[in-house]
Design a protein around this motif. Structure first.
Motif, PDB file in Angstrom:
ATOM      1  N   GLY A 174      12.299   5.296   3.888  1.00  0.00           N
ATOM      2  CA  GLY A 174      11.078   5.556   4.637  1.00  0.00           C
ATOM      3  C   GLY A 174      10.105   6.411   3.849  1.00  0.00           C
ATOM      4  N   PRO A 175       8.881   6.581   4.326  1.00  0.00           N
ATOM      5  CA  PRO A 175       8.407   5.936   5.550  1.00  0.00           C
ATOM      6  C   PRO A 175       7.655   4.625   5.309  1.00  0.00           C
ATOM      7  N   ASP A 176       7.427   4.233   4.034  1.00  0.00           N
ATOM      8  CA  ASP A 176       6.596   3.052   3.798  1.00  0.00           C
ATOM      9  C   ASP A 176       7.398   1.767   3.936  1.00  0.00           C
ATOM     10  N   TYR A 177       7.141   1.023   4.991  1.00  0.00           N
ATOM     11  CA  TYR A 177       7.862  -0.212   5.270  1.00  0.00           C
ATOM     12  C   TYR A 177       7.626  -1.253   4.177  1.00  0.00           C
ATOM     13  N   ASN A 178       6.383  -1.371   3.725  1.00  0.00           N
ATOM     14  CA  ASN A 178       6.051  -2.402   2.745  1.00  0.00           C
ATOM     15  C   ASN A 178       6.766  -2.172   1.420  1.00  0.00           C
ATOM     16  N   LEU A 179       6.770  -0.938   0.949  1.00  0.00           N
ATOM     17  CA  LEU A 179       7.484  -0.623  -0.285  1.00  0.00           C
ATOM     18  C   LEU A 179       8.982  -0.862  -0.109  1.00  0.00           C
ATOM     19  N   GLY A 180       9.531  -0.407   1.014  1.00  0.00           N
ATOM     20  CA  GLY A 180      10.951  -0.609   1.273  1.00  0.00           C
ATOM     21  C   GLY A 180      11.323  -2.079   1.337  1.00  0.00           C
ATOM     22  N   ASN A 181      10.476  -2.870   1.968  1.00  0.00           N
ATOM     23  CA  ASN A 181      10.706  -4.311   2.076  1.00  0.00           C
ATOM     24  C   ASN A 181      10.711  -4.967   0.701  1.00  0.00           C
ATOM     25  N   TYR A 182       9.790  -4.534  -0.147  1.00  0.00           N
ATOM     26  CA  TYR A 182       9.727  -5.070  -1.515  1.00  0.00           C
ATOM     27  C   TYR A 182      10.983  -4.697  -2.300  1.00  0.00           C
ATOM     28  N   GLU A 207     -10.758 -15.304  -1.860  1.00  0.00           N
ATOM     29  CA  GLU A 207     -12.194 -15.508  -2.065  1.00  0.00           C
ATOM     30  C   GLU A 207     -12.622 -15.008  -3.436  1.00  0.00           C
ATOM     31  N   LEU A 208     -12.112 -13.825  -3.807  1.00  0.00           N
ATOM     32  CA  LEU A 208     -12.446 -13.264  -5.114  1.00  0.00           C
ATOM     33  C   LEU A 208     -11.864 -14.117  -6.240  1.00  0.00           C
ATOM     34  N   LYS A 209     -10.684 -14.665  -6.001  1.00  0.00           N
ATOM     35  CA  LYS A 209     -10.044 -15.497  -7.019  1.00  0.00           C
ATOM     36  C   LYS A 209     -10.868 -16.764  -7.290  1.00  0.00           C
ATOM     37  N   LYS A 210     -11.539 -17.262  -6.261  1.00  0.00           N
ATOM     38  CA  LYS A 210     -12.417 -18.426  -6.457  1.00  0.00           C
ATOM     39  C   LYS A 210     -13.621 -18.047  -7.311  1.00  0.00           C
ATOM     40  N   GLN A 211     -14.141 -16.828  -7.092  1.00  0.00           N
ATOM     41  CA  GLN A 211     -15.287 -16.338  -7.866  1.00  0.00           C
ATOM     42  C   GLN A 211     -14.893 -15.997  -9.301  1.00  0.00           C
ATOM     43  N   TYR A 212     -13.672 -15.494  -9.454  1.00  0.00           N
ATOM     44  CA  TYR A 212     -13.200 -15.050 -10.767  1.00  0.00           C
ATOM     45  C   TYR A 212     -11.852 -15.719 -11.060  1.00  0.00           C
ATOM     46  N   PRO A 213     -11.864 -17.019 -11.356  1.00  0.00           N
ATOM     47  CA  PRO A 213     -10.609 -17.771 -11.506  1.00  0.00           C
ATOM     48  C   PRO A 213      -9.703 -17.280 -12.630  1.00  0.00           C
ATOM     49  N   ASP A 214     -10.268 -16.608 -13.626  1.00  0.00           N
ATOM     50  CA  ASP A 214      -9.460 -16.123 -14.741  1.00  0.00           C
ATOM     51  C   ASP A 214      -8.964 -14.693 -14.534  1.00  0.00           C
ATOM     52  N   ALA A 215      -9.351 -14.081 -13.418  1.00  0.00           N
ATOM     53  CA  ALA A 215      -8.977 -12.688 -13.168  1.00  0.00           C
ATOM     54  C   ALA A 215      -7.513 -12.566 -12.764  1.00  0.00           C
ATOM     55  N   VAL A 216      -6.900 -11.484 -13.193  1.00  0.00           N
ATOM     56  CA  VAL A 216      -5.522 -11.169 -12.815  1.00  0.00           C
ATOM     57  C   VAL A 216      -5.546 -10.351 -11.518  1.00  0.00           C
ATOM     58  N   VAL A 217      -4.775 -10.776 -10.531  1.00  0.00           N
ATOM     59  CA  VAL A 217      -4.688 -10.046  -9.263  1.00  0.00           C
ATOM     60  C   VAL A 217      -3.597  -8.983  -9.379  1.00  0.00           C
ATOM     61  N   MET A 218      -3.976  -7.734  -9.122  1.00  0.00           N
ATOM     62  CA  MET A 218      -3.027  -6.624  -9.167  1.00  0.00           C
ATOM     63  C   MET A 218      -2.981  -5.953  -7.795  1.00  0.00           C
ATOM     64  N   ALA A 219      -1.778  -5.630  -7.338  1.00  0.00           N
ATOM     65  CA  ALA A 219      -1.631  -5.025  -6.007  1.00  0.00           C
ATOM     66  C   ALA A 219      -0.602  -3.915  -6.022  1.00  0.00           C
ATOM     67  N   HIS A 220      -0.892  -2.872  -5.267  1.00  0.00           N
ATOM     68  CA  HIS A 220       0.031  -1.752  -5.125  1.00  0.00           C
ATOM     69  C   HIS A 220       1.171  -2.147  -4.187  1.00  0.00           C
ATOM     70  N   LEU A 221       2.343  -1.553  -4.402  1.00  0.00           N
ATOM     71  CA  LEU A 221       3.528  -1.911  -3.619  1.00  0.00           C
ATOM     72  C   LEU A 221       3.467  -1.438  -2.173  1.00  0.00           C
ATOM     73  N   GLU A 222       2.443  -0.637  -1.820  1.00  0.00           N
ATOM     74  CA  GLU A 222       2.255  -0.258  -0.423  1.00  0.00           C
ATOM     75  C   GLU A 222       1.539  -1.350   0.372  1.00  0.00           C
ATOM     76  N   CYS A 223       1.100  -2.406  -0.315  1.00  0.00           N
ATOM     77  CA  CYS A 223       0.438  -3.524   0.367  1.00  0.00           C
ATOM     78  C   CYS A 223       1.476  -4.376   1.096  1.00  0.00           C
ATOM     79  N   LYS A 224       1.011  -5.122   2.086  1.00  0.00           N
ATOM     80  CA  LYS A 224       1.896  -6.004   2.844  1.00  0.00           C
ATOM     81  C   LYS A 224       2.411  -7.150   1.978  1.00  0.00           C
ATOM     82  N   ALA A 225       3.529  -7.724   2.405  1.00  0.00           N
ATOM     83  CA  ALA A 225       4.198  -8.782   1.652  1.00  0.00           C
ATOM     84  C   ALA A 225       3.283  -9.964   1.311  1.00  0.00           C
ATOM     85  N   PRO A 226       2.431 -10.460   2.239  1.00  0.00           N
ATOM     86  CA  PRO A 226       1.553 -11.583   1.880  1.00  0.00           C
ATOM     87  C   PRO A 226       0.583 -11.251   0.751  1.00  0.00           C
TER      88      PRO A 226
END
Length: 313
Positions: free
Chosen positions: A148-156, A185-204
């Motif tokens: 705990g307490p971050d569910y998203n990080l724990g789930n990952y 939407e951003l990926k459509k605008q920037y197709p070559d961009a790398v998507v980076m996300a913090h582990l506190e983000c939701k699974a989707p």
């Protein structure tokens, strides 16, 4: 005073008072610019444990200042604004965790660093987003674990380690609100961009990210990659350091989602982190307040899981 003069006065007082300024990546750019050290939670904890300075000014949120005091009890730790809290830390109260522990005898508790000293005192080992997998991997395979307490990080961490830890249902009010649709939407605008996300983000959100990790992980990837564009799903303050160290690259923050009222919400900024200002840093150094203190009995227990984390990582 002008901003330039204010920064000069702050640095002058740091020299006079043997003080260092520690800043998290989520603070405003001006704070990061005057800091002696800028980092994520793990790096800040390490710095707090090893510094020789007599005074530490923690520009982050309250639990970070508490962590500094736990690791360096003989130092003066200043917090520019005591109101700089954390929604994630608030989601797990010590009395609630104690009750949950009592209901699950035989379980060890792994607490995210985004917790109060009182919660850490009930914890077996602390982790950050940068070392959670490494720490969990070193625990016995048959260990019964509460995370705990971050569910998203724990789930990952459950997903990547094959563990079945019991997860506390807490979350960060910033990272909880990132939207997959906005990223696509951003990926459509920037197709070559790398998507980076913090582990506190939701699974989707993590599912559509090519780089998943702590702020330090994302920063290091951007610095080492030959890619030129990055879509960033974490608190927008990190973009200051990304742009400073990678001036030839473009960093696109995932924008605020649209709330039910039809208005945009500032979901990519932490209002608590933004309470740190140059004026408050100047005032806390000038008056040497507010100082962080931790109850000695709590501190005695709370430092143990932090030290264990540092040993395991």
């Amino acid at each position: 005073m002008t901003t330039k003069e204010l920064k000069a006065e702050i640095r002058k007082m740091c020299e006079e008072k043997d003080a260092i300024i520690l800043a998290h990546y989520y603070t405003i750019g001006d704070i990061q610019d005057i800091a002696d050290f800028v980092g994520d939670s793990l790096a800040l904890a390490r710095k707090a444990a090893e510094t020789d300075a007599k005074v530490m000014v923690m520009c982050g949120v309250h639990f970070m200042a508490e962590t500094c005091k736990l690791l360096s009890p003989d130092k003066i730790v200043l917090c520019p604004d005591l109101a700089a809290g954390c929604s994630l830390a608030d989601s797990c109260k010590a009395e609630d965790l104690k009750k949950f522990k009592d209901e699950h005898p035989g379980y060890q508790v792994i607490s995210y660093v985004n917790t109060t000293a009182a919660v850490k005192a009930l914890t077996d080992v602390v982790v950050t987003s940068g070392n959670a997998k490494k720490v969990v991997d070193q625990l016995p395979k048959d260990a019964k674990l509460i995370f705990g307490p971050d569910y998203n990080l724990g789930n990952y961490i459950n997903e990547v380690t094959g563990r079945k830890m019991l997860l506390w249902n807490g979350g960060c009010h910033v990272h909880e609100r990132f939207s997959v649709s906005k990223i696509l939407e951003l990926k459509k605008q920037y197709p070559d961009a790398v998507v980076m996300a913090h582990l506190e983000c939701k699974a989707p959100v993590l599912a559509v990210a090519e780089v998943k990790g702590s702020t330090a992980t994302m920063l290091n990837y951007a610095q080492q990659s030959d890619k030129k564009q990055f879509i960033v799903a974490t608190e927008a303050g990190i973009l200051h350091e990304m742009q400073r160290t990678c001036p030839d690259k473009e960093f696109i923050p995932v924008p605020p989602e649209i709330s039910e009222s039809g208005l945009e919400c500032s979901c990519n900024e932490c209002n608590y982190m933004k309470l740190n200002t140059l004026e408050k840093v100047y005032n806390c150094l000038k008056t040497m307040s507010p100082q962080i203190e931790v109850d000695p009995e709590i501190a005695k227990e709370a430092v143990k899981p932090i030290n264990r984390m540092l040993e395991l990582s």
